[in-house]
Write a protein that holds these residues in place. Structure first.
Motif, mmCIF file in Angstrom:
data_model
loop_
_atom_site.group_PDB
_atom_site.id
_atom_site.type_symbol
_atom_site.label_atom_id
_atom_site.label_comp_id
_atom_site.label_asym_id
_atom_site.label_seq_id
_atom_site.Cartn_x
_atom_site.Cartn_y
_atom_site.Cartn_z
ATOM 1 N N THR A 1 0.907 13.429 -5.996
ATOM 2 C CA THR A 1 1.955 14.393 -7.181
ATOM 3 C C THR A 1 3.861 14.412 -5.814
ATOM 4 O OG1 THR A 1 2.404 16.409 -7.045
ATOM 5 C CG2 THR A 1 1.077 14.911 -8.905
ATOM 6 N N SER A 2 3.335 14.265 -4.943
ATOM 7 C CA SER A 2 4.709 14.363 -4.105
ATOM 8 C C SER A 2 5.082 12.981 -3.386
ATOM 9 C CB SER A 2 4.094 15.873 -2.744
ATOM 10 O OG SER A 2 3.033 15.142 -2.564
ATOM 11 N N PRO A 3 6.249 12.989 -2.803
ATOM 12 C CA PRO A 3 7.594 12.186 -2.674
ATOM 13 C C PRO A 3 5.979 10.997 -1.176
ATOM 14 C CG PRO A 3 8.617 13.533 -1.976
ATOM 15 C CD PRO A 3 6.949 14.468 -3.098
ATOM 16 N N SER A 4 6.195 9.918 -2.070
ATOM 17 C CA SER A 4 4.919 9.469 -0.980
ATOM 18 C C SER A 4 5.537 7.641 -0.617
ATOM 19 C CB SER A 4 3.864 8.658 -2.062
ATOM 20 O OG SER A 4 3.139 10.127 -2.246
ATOM 21 N N ASP A 5 5.567 7.605 0.501
ATOM 22 C CA ASP A 5 5.993 5.670 0.520
ATOM 23 C C ASP A 5 5.284 4.715 -0.265
ATOM 24 O OD1 ASP A 5 8.241 6.816 1.844
ATOM 25 O OD2 ASP A 5 7.195 6.833 3.508
ATOM 26 N N TRP A 6 5.875 4.084 -0.913
ATOM 27 C CA TRP A 6 5.327 2.248 -0.793
ATOM 28 C C TRP A 6 5.703 1.393 0.054
ATOM 29 C CZ3 TRP A 6 7.122 -0.873 -5.851
ATOM 30 C CH2 TRP A 6 5.887 -2.171 -5.576
ATOM 31 N N ILE A 7 4.478 0.814 0.634
ATOM 32 C CA ILE A 7 5.278 -0.435 1.866
ATOM 33 C C ILE A 7 5.431 -1.892 0.712
ATOM 34 C CG2 ILE A 7 5.040 -0.705 3.882
ATOM 35 C CD1 ILE A 7 5.605 2.286 3.956
ATOM 36 N N GLY A 8 5.453 -1.949 0.083
ATOM 37 C CA GLY A 8 5.745 -3.133 -0.551
ATOM 38 C C GLY A 8 5.290 -4.481 0.538
ATOM 39 N N TYR B 1 0.652 -1.096 0.257
ATOM 40 C CA TYR B 1 0.415 0.076 -0.022
ATOM 41 C C TYR B 1 1.023 0.744 0.169
ATOM 42 C CZ TYR B 1 1.337 -0.316 4.973
ATOM 43 O OH TYR B 1 2.065 -0.496 6.134
ATOM 44 N N VAL B 2 0.275 2.193 -0.164
ATOM 45 C CA VAL B 2 0.714 3.744 -0.249
ATOM 46 C C VAL B 2 0.198 4.421 0.915
ATOM 47 C CG1 VAL B 2 1.215 5.588 -1.467
ATOM 48 C CG2 VAL B 2 0.749 3.298 -2.786
ATOM 49 N N HIS B 3 1.682 5.483 1.397
ATOM 50 C CA HIS B 3 2.519 6.021 2.109
ATOM 51 C C HIS B 3 2.345 6.888 2.533
ATOM 52 C CE1 HIS B 3 2.171 7.106 6.797
ATOM 53 N NE2 HIS B 3 2.985 7.944 6.602
ATOM 54 N N ARG B 4 1.687 8.376 3.044
ATOM 55 C CA ARG B 4 1.769 9.247 2.212
ATOM 56 C C ARG B 4 2.313 10.300 3.602
ATOM 57 N NH1 ARG B 4 0.379 9.217 -2.490
ATOM 58 N NH2 ARG B 4 -1.788 9.223 -1.592
ATOM 59 N N PRO B 5 3.093 10.680 3.880
ATOM 60 C CA PRO B 5 3.411 11.427 5.229
ATOM 61 C C PRO B 5 2.184 12.488 5.369
ATOM 62 C CG PRO B 5 5.088 11.617 3.909
ATOM 63 C CD PRO B 5 4.041 10.454 3.428
ATOM 64 N N GLU B 6 2.181 13.292 6.466
ATOM 65 C CA GLU B 6 0.851 14.135 6.491
ATOM 66 C C GLU B 6 0.717 15.283 6.017
ATOM 67 O OE1 GLU B 6 -2.571 14.850 8.719
ATOM 68 O OE2 GLU B 6 -1.883 12.438 8.024
ATOM 69 N N SER B 7 2.190 15.600 6.133
ATOM 70 C CA SER B 7 2.781 17.162 5.591
ATOM 71 C C SER B 7 2.580 16.566 3.866
ATOM 72 C CB SER B 7 4.300 17.303 5.745
ATOM 73 O OG SER B 7 5.004 16.291 4.751
ATOM 74 N N GLU B 8 2.979 15.659 3.539
ATOM 75 C CA GLU B 8 2.886 15.632 1.823
ATOM 76 C C GLU B 8 1.042 15.517 1.464
ATOM 77 O OE1 GLU B 8 5.102 16.318 -0.309
ATOM 78 O OE2 GLU B 8 6.842 15.964 0.834
#
Ligand code: 8GP
Length: 868
Positions: free
Chosen positions: A233-240, A222-229
């Motif tokens: 289109t901004s940097p996101s974390d893909w938790i594989g 799933y994709v995790h996006r920090p609160e600030s983002e």
């Protein structure tokens, strides 16, 4: 890093290439003993093949290392060719041919200096092998084909890596190391039966396993996006969710007459060593291990479809696995130099061989935005300047589309990125063409269906690339006026270009047809085979086109090659010789070898054969003598070969029909061997090397507008065979190059196809009389007495289902053109030989060297890195 004071020692013990027969022999024996742990007493042909390959590989590896150092030091633009298929065939003979180098400064290896004039490295090894107790030909036969491809697209990639190395381009190929390549085809009772091709059975001396290069690849999650983002289109974390490792295997690709040895890097999937301890602790050890084992299934098998998209999840997994691993590798190498990201497109060009690697576009965007934290638009600018895309087909059923649900499940972050790419793209279209909602939905990367939405990979590839090319002029025009019409409107025509395909003359002339190569080099006075690098030298041959003595030599070569093929056919036919050797010179070898596909129209060919047979029988029945029949229908062997996709019912039925017709015709004593039919089982690259040089005539008879280019047409012409063909694909340019007097063209033109199809659907079109007779014979069970209705679907497709491939529309002109072929071949041999010689004289354009130069100049902006 080795300390400076140690380097002297390294240099003292520098490895050396073998350059003489004696040095080769020493190597060979040490490999038998040390690598294979065998000896004089148990070295069979297989071991000899392996020891020879290891010895040759040692030479290549030395050049490979130097090439990589040179290319790194010069830091020119690097080209990466991403292809899911590399249909390489065998490596050893090719390496022997390419081994000779011109520069004596290389100090080692067989060179023009160490080899006596006219004696090639291949000859040197042949003699050495003989002294060691082996026959080179038998040893070469031990090598299994590297059959990591289906057909044209995969073989093109193989020719390209050969030309890239020959042209000294700093270029790597990236692909997958399938454990099973394209299936081996058996013909049982006339039917195709698929058996696995485990080509790695006896280990592969041509690959260097890089167990130190292992790239972790993630799926699912799933994709995790920090609160600030806030936005996608901004940097996101893909938790594989699932992780596998991509391990590199390198194949050295030697250039011809150059010490440049490039790399073909193939990835294989391995389980990670990270173990699922929760499962393990729960006592589920077996399941935990099994899950790991499943990783390997990603690179287990090549999908066996040609020009058809099946849309399986595992295929998408293969694609991402390969794109992610390759990009990781490319980016890692780029980062070593610490250049700014904006220079990425100056340092790197990536060519996408069809849409299969389109995810590489998305992956690079992800790497730049999510991992390297570049601004979205800056990243996208880099991406689009880096990639270029080659299209190989206009056929709807071959255009890749992935269900949104499937893609989002497997690659959740990538789906977000695709949506954003599309959103920005559609915005730009809207700006240019306000309020054109139809246009927006037509060019959208997302196809909105009633049930499922799909990602259109070709559109994504176009949007993410700076150039899009077709593979022959007609095809490149067609993509602009049909499937990509709207994109021409959006981007302008300049984004679209043509690079007509080519083939490597090293394999397809020198290696496949040594006798012809020898005659050519002797005739044009080119003892060092420089014409293989500059094919314009072949035009010299034109002078001799009508020279009787030369024609005789030319014809002798052809007869030799026909005998070689007749031997192969006899072997494949369980020792039964169907070709009358006493008449082989007057027997026209008519060949159609390629994947079996309705659009390629093997059915038209076999219907033509049936027509010929029926006409012969009719003559006999109405009292003609066999001599009269022979006068009208002179000796001919119709040879077919090719694989059908395992799930392609109609293609398999065509194979069965060919075999059923062969059964009847070959056993009909009444026609006195005037006509023979043979289906060559398991057509592959190494068989093509025997088949191609033996053709008098080859068939390239696709429905106009369906064959993007074709490359076997080029191979046959390069070997002095004439063509019967439609005005399709590269046939058009072949005609332009060799002259229309030297090719047998027939059939409707692509601009008429639509109307003809319309007529079949909505008008009452009648079938040509001759074709009706053929279809009636087939329907009556003349070729399937046990099951008269067996071929019904083939007949129905023409009679009742709109004849989509226009067999009926082209039938009469096909038959008439075949009659013309007979006329020239049997009544005017001199004219035939003249055509054959002129064809070879003017085939130079179709060298893949020309093709690679065009890519380098017009698409990649890349320069060769020449060895000093
Ligand atoms: C082929 C085209 O059908 C052929 O005309 C062309 O010469 C060749 O590509 C090289 O450009 N296409 C394929 O082989 C193909 O679509 N293969 C599928 C497995 C992807």
């Amino acid at each position: 890093k080795i300390p400076v004071q140690s380097r002297e020692l390294w240099n003292k013990h520098k490895v050396r290439k073998f350059g003489t027969a004696e040095e080769f022999e020493e190597k060979f024996i040490s490999h038998v003993e040390w690598t294979l742990a065998r000896s004089l007493y148990n070295c069979d042909d297989l071991a000899a093949y392996q020891a020879t390959s290891q010895s040759v590989r040692d030479n290549l590896v030395i050049d490979w290392n130097k090439t990589q150092q040179r290319q790194t030091a010069r830091d020119g633009k690097k080209v990466y060719y991403l292809s899911l298929e590399f249909l390489m065939g065998r490596a050893l003979d090719n390496a022997l041919i390419n081994m000779r180098t011109d520069t004596s400064s290389q100090d080692v290896g067989p060179t023009d200096e160490t080899l006596t004039k006219g004696n090639t490295a291949r000859e040197m090894i042949r003699n050495a092998m003989k002294d060691l107790g082996f026959k080179l030909e038998d040893v070469l036969e031990q090598e299994p084909d590297a059959a990591l491809g289906n057909g044209g697209l995969g073989r093109l990639a193989a020719c390209f890596v050969d030309s890239l190395a020959t042209g000294n381009y700093p270029a790597w190929g990236y692909g997958l190391r399938y454990q099973y390549g394209i299936f081996a085809q058996k013909i049982i009772d006339g039917y195709q039966v698929e058996t696995p091709d485990y080509w790695l059975n006896f280990s592969n001396p041509w690959e260097i396993e890089r167990s130190e290069i292992q790239v972790p690849i993630n799926f699912y999650g799933y994709v995790h996006r920090p609160e600030s983002e806030k936005t996608t289109t901004s940097p996101s974390d893909w938790i594989g969710g699932e992780r596998v490792l991509a391990m590199a295997h390198d194949m050295p690709i030697p250039g011809f007459k150059t010490p440049t040895v490039n790399n073909l890097r193939l990835w294989s999937a391995k389980p990670t060593t990270e173990f699922d301890f929760s499962k393990f602790n729960n006592g589920d050890y077996k399941n935990s291990v099994e899950q790991q084992q499943r990783a390997e299934s990603i690179t287990a098998v090549l999908y066996p479809n040609d020009n058809f998209d099946q849309g399986k999840e595992l295929r998408l997994k293969q694609q991402y696995f390969w794109c992610a691993a390759s990009l990781h590798d490319i980016v890692r190498r780029f980062k070593k130099n610490k250049r700014p990201w904006s220079e990425f497109p100056d340092a790197i060009a990536i060519q996408l061989n069809d849409t299969h690697p389109t995810l590489a576009i998305v992956e690079l965007q992800r790497v730049l935005v999510d991992l390297e934290k570049l601004d979205w638009h800056k990243a996208w600018d880099i991406v689009t300047k880096t990639f270029a895309y080659t299209n190989h087909t206009v056929m709807q059923e071959a255009l890749e589309k992935w269900p949104v649900g499937l893609l989002g499940h497997l690659l959740p972050r990538h789906l977000e990125i695709i949506y954003d790419i599309n959103w920005f793209f559609l915005q730009s279209v809207e700006k240019k063409f306000p309020h054109d909602m139809d246009l927006l939905s037509r060019v959208s990367v997302i196809e909105e269906g009633s049930q499922e939405r799909y990602v259109r990979m070709a559109f994504l590839a176009i949007i993410g690339s700076h150039k899009v090319n077709g593979v022959a002029e007609l095809h490149s025009d067609l993509i602009k006026s049909t499937i990509f019409q709207d994109f021409v409107k959006v981007y302008g025509a300049n984004k679209f270009t043509n690079v007509t395909n080519g083939i490597t003359p090293r394999r397809w002339l020198k290696q496949a047809n040594p006798k012809l190569a020898e005659l050519i080099s002797e005739t044009i006075n080119d003892p060092n085979d420089d014409y293989l690098l500059d094919m314009s030298k072949l035009t010299e041959l034109a002078k001799y086109a009508e020279d009787e003595a030369f024609q005789k030599k030319w014809n002798d070569v052809k007869q030799f090659n026909k005998s070689r093929l007749a031997d192969l056919i006899k072997r494949l036919n369980n020792g039964v010789d169907i070709i009358d050797r006493d008449h082989i010179r007057n027997t026209l070898f008519d060949i159609q070898v390629k994947r079996i596909h309705e659009y390629k129209r093997q059915q038209l060919n076999i219907f033509g054969v049936i027509n010929r047979y029926l006409c012969m029988k009719e003559m006999l029945q109405s009292g003609s003598s066999i001599d009269e029949v022979a006068e009208r229908y002179p000796r001919k062997v119709s040879i077919f070969g090719g694989k059908s996709a395992p799930g392609y019912y109609m293609a398999k039925l065509i194979i069965k029909l060919v075999n059923s017709v062969a059964e009847v015709v070959n056993n009909d004593a009444e026609i006195c061997d005037l006509l023979k039919v043979f289906f060559i089982p398991d057509y592959n690259v190494s068989k093509a090397e025997i088949i191609t040089p033996a053709s008098d005539l080859s068939e390239h008879i696709s429905t106009a507008g369906t064959e993007a280019s074709g490359t076997s047409n080029m191979k046959f012409v390069m070997n002095g065979g004439l063509i019967i063909g439609t005005v399709d694909g590269a046939n058009v340019e072949i005609t332009r190059e060799i002259g229309e007097d030297n090719i047998f063209l027939f059939g409707n033109l692509s601009e008429n196809v639509e109307e003809l199809r319309y007529n079949h659907q909505f008008q009452n079109t009648s079938l040509p009389e001759a074709l009706v007779k053929v279809l009636n014979a087939v329907e009556s069970g003349a070729f399937s007495p046990q099951n008269a209705s067996e071929f019904r679907p083939l007949i129905d497709s023409i009679k009742h289902q709109g004849d989509y491939y226009l067999v009926s529309d082209d039938f009469d002109s096909y038959v008439a053109t075949q009659d013309l072929v007979d006329q020239v071949y049997h009544k005017d041999k001199k004219e035939w030989l003249k055509k054959s010689i002129l064809s070879v004289a003017n085939v130079g354009f179709f060298s893949s060297d020309r093709c690679i130069e065009e890519y380098a100049e017009t698409i990649w902006n890349a320069e060769p890195v020449k060895p000093e």
